[in-house]
Design a protein around this motif. Structure first.
Motif, PDB file in Angstrom:
ATOM      1  N   TRP A   8      28.287  16.479  44.830  1.00  0.00           N
ATOM      2  CA  TRP A   8      28.118  16.333  43.386  1.00  0.00           C
ATOM      3  C   TRP A   8      26.673  15.957  43.040  1.00  0.00           C
ATOM      4  CZ3 TRP A   8      32.618  13.161  40.781  1.00  0.00           C
ATOM      5  CH2 TRP A   8      33.785  13.940  40.761  1.00  0.00           C
ATOM      6  N   ASP A   9      26.166  16.554  41.965  1.00  0.00           N
ATOM      7  CA  ASP A   9      24.860  16.193  41.417  1.00  0.00           C
ATOM      8  C   ASP A   9      25.104  15.138  40.347  1.00  0.00           C
ATOM      9  OD1 ASP A   9      22.478  15.918  40.032  1.00  0.00           O
ATOM     10  OD2 ASP A   9      22.252  18.056  39.596  1.00  0.00           O
ATOM     11  N   VAL A  10      24.875  13.883  40.718  1.00  0.00           N
ATOM     12  CA  VAL A  10      25.116  12.766  39.791  1.00  0.00           C
ATOM     13  C   VAL A  10      23.805  12.209  39.234  1.00  0.00           C
ATOM     14  CG1 VAL A  10      27.324  12.152  40.862  1.00  0.00           C
ATOM     15  CG2 VAL A  10      25.216  11.073  41.681  1.00  0.00           C
ATOM     16  N   SER A  11      22.752  12.999  39.317  1.00  0.00           N
ATOM     17  CA  SER A  11      21.423  12.525  38.926  1.00  0.00           C
ATOM     18  C   SER A  11      21.257  12.305  37.425  1.00  0.00           C
ATOM     19  CB  SER A  11      20.345  13.497  39.419  1.00  0.00           C
ATOM     20  OG  SER A  11      20.533  14.789  38.865  1.00  0.00           O
ATOM     21  N   SER A  12      22.191  12.760  36.603  1.00  0.00           N
ATOM     22  CA  SER A  12      22.092  12.565  35.145  1.00  0.00           C
ATOM     23  C   SER A  12      22.710  11.258  34.670  1.00  0.00           C
ATOM     24  CB  SER A  12      22.774  13.719  34.402  1.00  0.00           C
ATOM     25  OG  SER A  12      22.049  14.907  34.581  1.00  0.00           O
ATOM     26  N   VAL A  13      23.283  10.484  35.567  1.00  0.00           N
ATOM     27  CA  VAL A  13      23.934   9.235  35.163  1.00  0.00           C
ATOM     28  C   VAL A  13      22.946   8.371  34.400  1.00  0.00           C
ATOM     29  CG1 VAL A  13      24.973   7.097  36.001  1.00  0.00           C
ATOM     30  CG2 VAL A  13      25.615   9.268  37.007  1.00  0.00           C
ATOM     31  N   ARG A  14      23.404   7.894  33.250  1.00  0.00           N
ATOM     32  CA  ARG A  14      22.526   7.096  32.396  1.00  0.00           C
ATOM     33  C   ARG A  14      22.522   5.638  32.824  1.00  0.00           C
ATOM     34  NH1 ARG A  14      26.792   7.397  27.686  1.00  0.00           N
ATOM     35  NH2 ARG A  14      28.001   5.550  28.190  1.00  0.00           N
TER      36      ARG A  14
ATOM     37  N   TRP B 219      23.790  11.298  47.535  1.00  0.00           N
ATOM     38  CA  TRP B 219      23.737  11.295  46.078  1.00  0.00           C
ATOM     39  C   TRP B 219      22.384  10.791  45.591  1.00  0.00           C
ATOM     40  CZ3 TRP B 219      28.740   9.019  43.451  1.00  0.00           C
ATOM     41  CH2 TRP B 219      29.787   9.946  43.577  1.00  0.00           C
ATOM     42  N   CYS B 220      21.861  11.435  44.552  1.00  0.00           N
ATOM     43  CA  CYS B 220      20.631  10.996  43.890  1.00  0.00           C
ATOM     44  C   CYS B 220      21.023   9.949  42.851  1.00  0.00           C
ATOM     45  CB  CYS B 220      19.958  12.186  43.220  1.00  0.00           C
ATOM     46  SG  CYS B 220      18.455  11.760  42.329  1.00  0.00           S
ATOM     47  N   VAL B 221      20.812   8.677  43.212  1.00  0.00           N
ATOM     48  CA  VAL B 221      21.166   7.561  42.334  1.00  0.00           C
ATOM     49  C   VAL B 221      19.958   6.645  42.207  1.00  0.00           C
ATOM     50  CG1 VAL B 221      23.679   7.571  42.598  1.00  0.00           C
ATOM     51  CG2 VAL B 221      22.302   6.495  44.343  1.00  0.00           C
ATOM     52  N   THR B 222      19.041   7.020  41.325  1.00  0.00           N
ATOM     53  CA  THR B 222      17.806   6.264  41.195  1.00  0.00           C
ATOM     54  C   THR B 222      17.946   4.885  40.562  1.00  0.00           C
ATOM     55  OG1 THR B 222      17.292   7.513  39.187  1.00  0.00           O
ATOM     56  CG2 THR B 222      16.328   8.310  41.247  1.00  0.00           C
ATOM     57  N   PRO B 223      18.972   4.644  39.713  1.00  0.00           N
ATOM     58  CA  PRO B 223      19.120   3.288  39.171  1.00  0.00           C
ATOM     59  C   PRO B 223      19.608   2.299  40.233  1.00  0.00           C
ATOM     60  CG  PRO B 223      20.336   4.901  37.852  1.00  0.00           C
ATOM     61  CD  PRO B 223      19.924   5.583  39.119  1.00  0.00           C
ATOM     62  N   ALA B 224      19.613   1.040  39.854  1.00  0.00           N
ATOM     63  CA  ALA B 224      20.143  -0.017  40.725  1.00  0.00           C
ATOM     64  C   ALA B 224      21.659   0.102  40.803  1.00  0.00           C
ATOM     65  CB  ALA B 224      19.763  -1.383  40.161  1.00  0.00           C
ATOM     66  N   ALA B 225      22.228  -0.488  41.828  1.00  0.00           N
ATOM     67  CA  ALA B 225      23.685  -0.427  42.035  1.00  0.00           C
ATOM     68  C   ALA B 225      24.426  -1.035  40.849  1.00  0.00           C
ATOM     69  CB  ALA B 225      24.052  -1.166  43.313  1.00  0.00           C
TER      70      ALA B 225
ATOM     71  N   TRP C 222      21.357   3.232  46.607  1.00  0.00           N
ATOM     72  CA  TRP C 222      20.882   3.003  45.238  1.00  0.00           C
ATOM     73  C   TRP C 222      19.365   2.924  45.187  1.00  0.00           C
ATOM     74  CZ3 TRP C 222      24.576   4.079  42.020  1.00  0.00           C
ATOM     75  CH2 TRP C 222      25.887   3.958  42.458  1.00  0.00           C
ATOM     76  N   GLY C 223      18.818   3.513  44.140  1.00  0.00           N
ATOM     77  CA  GLY C 223      17.376   3.519  43.943  1.00  0.00           C
ATOM     78  C   GLY C 223      16.680   4.653  44.681  1.00  0.00           C
ATOM     79  N   THR C 224      17.462   5.637  45.156  1.00  0.00           N
ATOM     80  CA  THR C 224      16.876   6.754  45.897  1.00  0.00           C
ATOM     81  C   THR C 224      17.369   8.092  45.361  1.00  0.00           C
ATOM     82  OG1 THR C 224      18.637   6.928  47.552  1.00  0.00           O
ATOM     83  CG2 THR C 224      16.852   5.377  48.024  1.00  0.00           C
ATOM     84  N   CYS C 225      16.651   9.112  45.748  1.00  0.00           N
ATOM     85  CA  CYS C 225      17.053  10.471  45.456  1.00  0.00           C
ATOM     86  C   CYS C 225      16.747  11.299  46.704  1.00  0.00           C
ATOM     87  CB  CYS C 225      16.308  11.004  44.245  1.00  0.00           C
ATOM     88  SG  CYS C 225      16.995  12.548  43.633  1.00  0.00           S
TER      89      CYS C 225
END
Length: 119
Positions: free
Chosen positions: A58-64, A89-95, A113-116
């Motif tokens: 899944w591409d979850v990179s748009s999560v706000r 998963w690309c999850v650039t925000p904090a956990a 968390w915090g990575t892409c």
């Protein structure tokens, strides 16, 4: 509910909050879903005690961000059968708070968390 939803077109969906929450039998293939527009996965699988689908692609990179955290709060709370590798998963925000609390079978890598990765 444990119906086949693998062919659903969810490419325009932006909020999946609570979609499979408290589903004790749901365990269907969601791997082909295009969730790239989803900004809110909060509690999507909360209490979904049978779900163990491979959603690693899944591409979850748009999560706000909501309150400085990804809106994936409680996404897998109580999802006691879930055990998939989500480290890609690309999850650039904090956990987010409570992302996987009570996901007692989950031994494979969780999101970093915090990575892409690869991005």
């Amino acid at each position: 509910f444990n119906g086949d939803v693998s062919s659903w077109d969810v490419s325009s969906v932006s909020v999946m909050e609570g979609m499979f929450a408290s589903q004790s039998t749901f365990n269907q293939d969601l791997s082909a879903w295009d969730v790239s527009q989803v900004v809110d996965f909060e509690a999507m699988f909360e209490g979904a005690s049978a779900f163990n689908g491979n959603i690693s692609g899944w591409d979850v990179s748009s999560v706000r961000l909501s309150g400085g955290r990804a809106d994936m709060r409680n996404m897998f709370v109580g999802a006691s059968s879930f055990n998939q590798d989500l480290s890609g998963w690309c999850v650039t925000p904090a956990a987010p708070t409570g992302f996987d609390s009570g996901a007692s079978s989950w031994t494979l890598p969780r999101p970093v968390w915090g990575t892409c990765p690869g991005g």
